[in-house]
Design a protein around this motif. Structure first.
Motif, PDB file in Angstrom:
ATOM      1  N   ASP A 103       2.742  10.593  -1.199  1.00  0.00           N
ATOM      2  CA  ASP A 103       4.182  10.903  -1.174  1.00  0.00           C
ATOM      3  C   ASP A 103       4.874  10.220  -0.013  1.00  0.00           C
ATOM      4  OD1 ASP A 103       4.204  12.371  -3.479  1.00  0.00           O
ATOM      5  OD2 ASP A 103       4.336  14.332  -2.511  1.00  0.00           O
ATOM      6  N   LYS A 104       4.203  10.127   1.106  1.00  0.00           N
ATOM      7  CA  LYS A 104       4.802   9.484   2.273  1.00  0.00           C
ATOM      8  C   LYS A 104       4.967   7.983   2.044  1.00  0.00           C
ATOM      9  CE  LYS A 104       6.308   9.625   6.466  1.00  0.00           C
ATOM     10  NZ  LYS A 104       7.555  10.306   6.751  1.00  0.00           N
ATOM     11  N   ILE A 105       3.972   7.357   1.453  1.00  0.00           N
ATOM     12  CA  ILE A 105       4.009   5.899   1.248  1.00  0.00           C
ATOM     13  C   ILE A 105       4.937   5.510   0.107  1.00  0.00           C
ATOM     14  CG2 ILE A 105       2.628   3.903   0.568  1.00  0.00           C
ATOM     15  CD1 ILE A 105       0.261   5.176   2.072  1.00  0.00           C
ATOM     16  N   TRP A 106       4.811   6.176  -1.034  1.00  0.00           N
ATOM     17  CA  TRP A 106       5.538   5.756  -2.230  1.00  0.00           C
ATOM     18  C   TRP A 106       6.671   6.693  -2.623  1.00  0.00           C
ATOM     19  CZ3 TRP A 106      -0.042   5.476  -2.873  1.00  0.00           C
ATOM     20  CH2 TRP A 106      -0.532   4.184  -2.705  1.00  0.00           C
ATOM     21  N   GLY A 107       6.970   7.662  -1.843  1.00  0.00           N
ATOM     22  CA  GLY A 107       8.001   8.630  -2.212  1.00  0.00           C
ATOM     23  C   GLY A 107       7.430   9.640  -3.193  1.00  0.00           C
ATOM     24  N   HIS A 108       8.277  10.477  -3.700  1.00  0.00           N
ATOM     25  CA  HIS A 108       7.804  11.512  -4.626  1.00  0.00           C
ATOM     26  C   HIS A 108       7.307  10.863  -5.905  1.00  0.00           C
ATOM     27  CE1 HIS A 108       8.979  14.794  -2.103  1.00  0.00           C
ATOM     28  NE2 HIS A 108      10.165  14.224  -1.915  1.00  0.00           N
ATOM     29  N   LEU A 109       6.056  11.161  -6.209  1.00  0.00           N
ATOM     30  CA  LEU A 109       5.400  10.559  -7.362  1.00  0.00           C
ATOM     31  C   LEU A 109       5.580  11.433  -8.590  1.00  0.00           C
ATOM     32  CD1 LEU A 109       2.086   9.582  -5.564  1.00  0.00           C
ATOM     33  CD2 LEU A 109       3.981   8.070  -6.108  1.00  0.00           C
ATOM     34  N   HIS A 110       5.232  10.858  -9.705  1.00  0.00           N
ATOM     35  CA  HIS A 110       5.257  11.589 -10.970  1.00  0.00           C
ATOM     36  C   HIS A 110       4.260  12.751 -10.889  1.00  0.00           C
ATOM     37  CE1 HIS A 110       4.721  12.386 -15.279  1.00  0.00           C
ATOM     38  NE2 HIS A 110       5.922  11.832 -15.419  1.00  0.00           N
ATOM     39  N   ILE A 182       2.211  15.679   6.701  1.00  0.00           N
ATOM     40  CA  ILE A 182       2.161  14.237   6.480  1.00  0.00           C
ATOM     41  C   ILE A 182       3.439  13.770   5.795  1.00  0.00           C
ATOM     42  CG2 ILE A 182       1.035  12.412   5.152  1.00  0.00           C
ATOM     43  CD1 ILE A 182      -1.623  13.961   5.646  1.00  0.00           C
ATOM     44  N   ASP A 183       3.869  14.503   4.799  1.00  0.00           N
ATOM     45  CA  ASP A 183       5.052  14.092   4.015  1.00  0.00           C
ATOM     46  C   ASP A 183       6.354  14.263   4.801  1.00  0.00           C
ATOM     47  OD1 ASP A 183       6.312  13.099   1.753  1.00  0.00           O
ATOM     48  OD2 ASP A 183       6.615  15.094   0.905  1.00  0.00           O
ATOM     49  N   HIS A 184       6.456  15.287   5.635  1.00  0.00           N
ATOM     50  CA  HIS A 184       7.743  15.578   6.288  1.00  0.00           C
ATOM     51  C   HIS A 184       7.812  15.234   7.770  1.00  0.00           C
ATOM     52  CE1 HIS A 184       8.067  18.033   2.624  1.00  0.00           C
ATOM     53  NE2 HIS A 184       9.354  17.793   2.739  1.00  0.00           N
ATOM     54  N   LEU A 185       6.690  15.252   8.461  1.00  0.00           N
ATOM     55  CA  LEU A 185       6.733  15.086   9.906  1.00  0.00           C
ATOM     56  C   LEU A 185       6.337  13.693  10.363  1.00  0.00           C
ATOM     57  CD1 LEU A 185       5.208  18.513  10.998  1.00  0.00           C
ATOM     58  CD2 LEU A 185       7.613  17.880  10.796  1.00  0.00           C
ATOM     59  N   LEU A 186       5.511  12.994   9.615  1.00  0.00           N
ATOM     60  CA  LEU A 186       5.093  11.660  10.034  1.00  0.00           C
ATOM     61  C   LEU A 186       6.018  10.586   9.554  1.00  0.00           C
ATOM     62  CD1 LEU A 186       1.240  11.863   9.555  1.00  0.00           C
ATOM     63  CD2 LEU A 186       2.524  12.162  11.649  1.00  0.00           C
TER      64      LEU A 186
END
Length: 186
Positions: A103-110, A182-186
């Motif tokens: 999610d962090k690298i590619w955004g919200h995934l399917h 990982i998704d929100h803080l990094l």
């Protein structure tokens, strides 16, 4: 030698889950029986009451087999589910971390990709446990061995089983928090 210790550990934890399920289920059964015991005494006709009490030992025996049979009983089915759930709690940590990174690298995934990232580590990590406990009903050999152990052994492994369960819950929560971090803080 190490492999045998892991197999022994997993089977002992599975046995512990089974015995905990049985003790809890029997406790609930005694409560329900105490609550329902006045029903035949006060609400059944005399002839039906006689039939009821005549059949009661046979039905208790059938119920006992249905609940406690170590091959196909209700409690072994519950133990299968609980063991799989709590064993998977350790690998779900990795699943949540992978979802957080993706999610962090590619955004919200399917949703399908998230489910795949969730299920794949769990399934791969469950293969050794399945082999150690369930393949060729290996657990039944260990159950026969564990039933012969003394009360001290049973207490020890009951405690280890509870720690195993608590560890699984902690890993699941920590995995969820790691995914969020990982998704929100990094």
């Amino acid at each position: 030698m190490r492999k045998n210790q892991i197999i022994y550990f997993l089977n002992a934890v599975y046995y512990g889950i089974w015995t905990i399920n049985m003790k809890f289920g029997d406790f609930i059964g005694r409560i329900v029986e105490a609550i329902l015991s006045p029903v035949p005494k006060y609400f059944f006709s005399k002839s039906y009451k006689e039939k009821y009490y005549k059949r009661l030992p046979t039905e208790r025996e059938k119920t006992e087999k249905f609940l406690h049979d170590s091959k196909s009983g209700y409690y072994i089915g519950c133990a299968n589910y609980c063991f799989a759930y709590f064993y998977s709690g350790y690998s779900i940590f990795l699943s949540f971390v992978l979802i957080g990174i993706a999610d962090k690298i590619w955004g919200h995934l399917h949703l399908l990709i998230d489910l795949l990232l969730l299920a794949l580590p769990i399934e791969v990590c469950f293969i050794p446990a399945y082999s150690a406990v369930f393949s060729n009903d290996r657990y039944s050999k260990y159950f026969r061995q564990f039933e012969k152990e003394d009360e001290h052994w049973h207490k020890k492994w009951r405690g280890i089983t509870i720690l195993f369960i608590m560890g699984s819950i902690i890993f699941t929560i920590m995995g969820f928090l790691a995914m969020w971090g990982i998704d929100h803080l990094l």
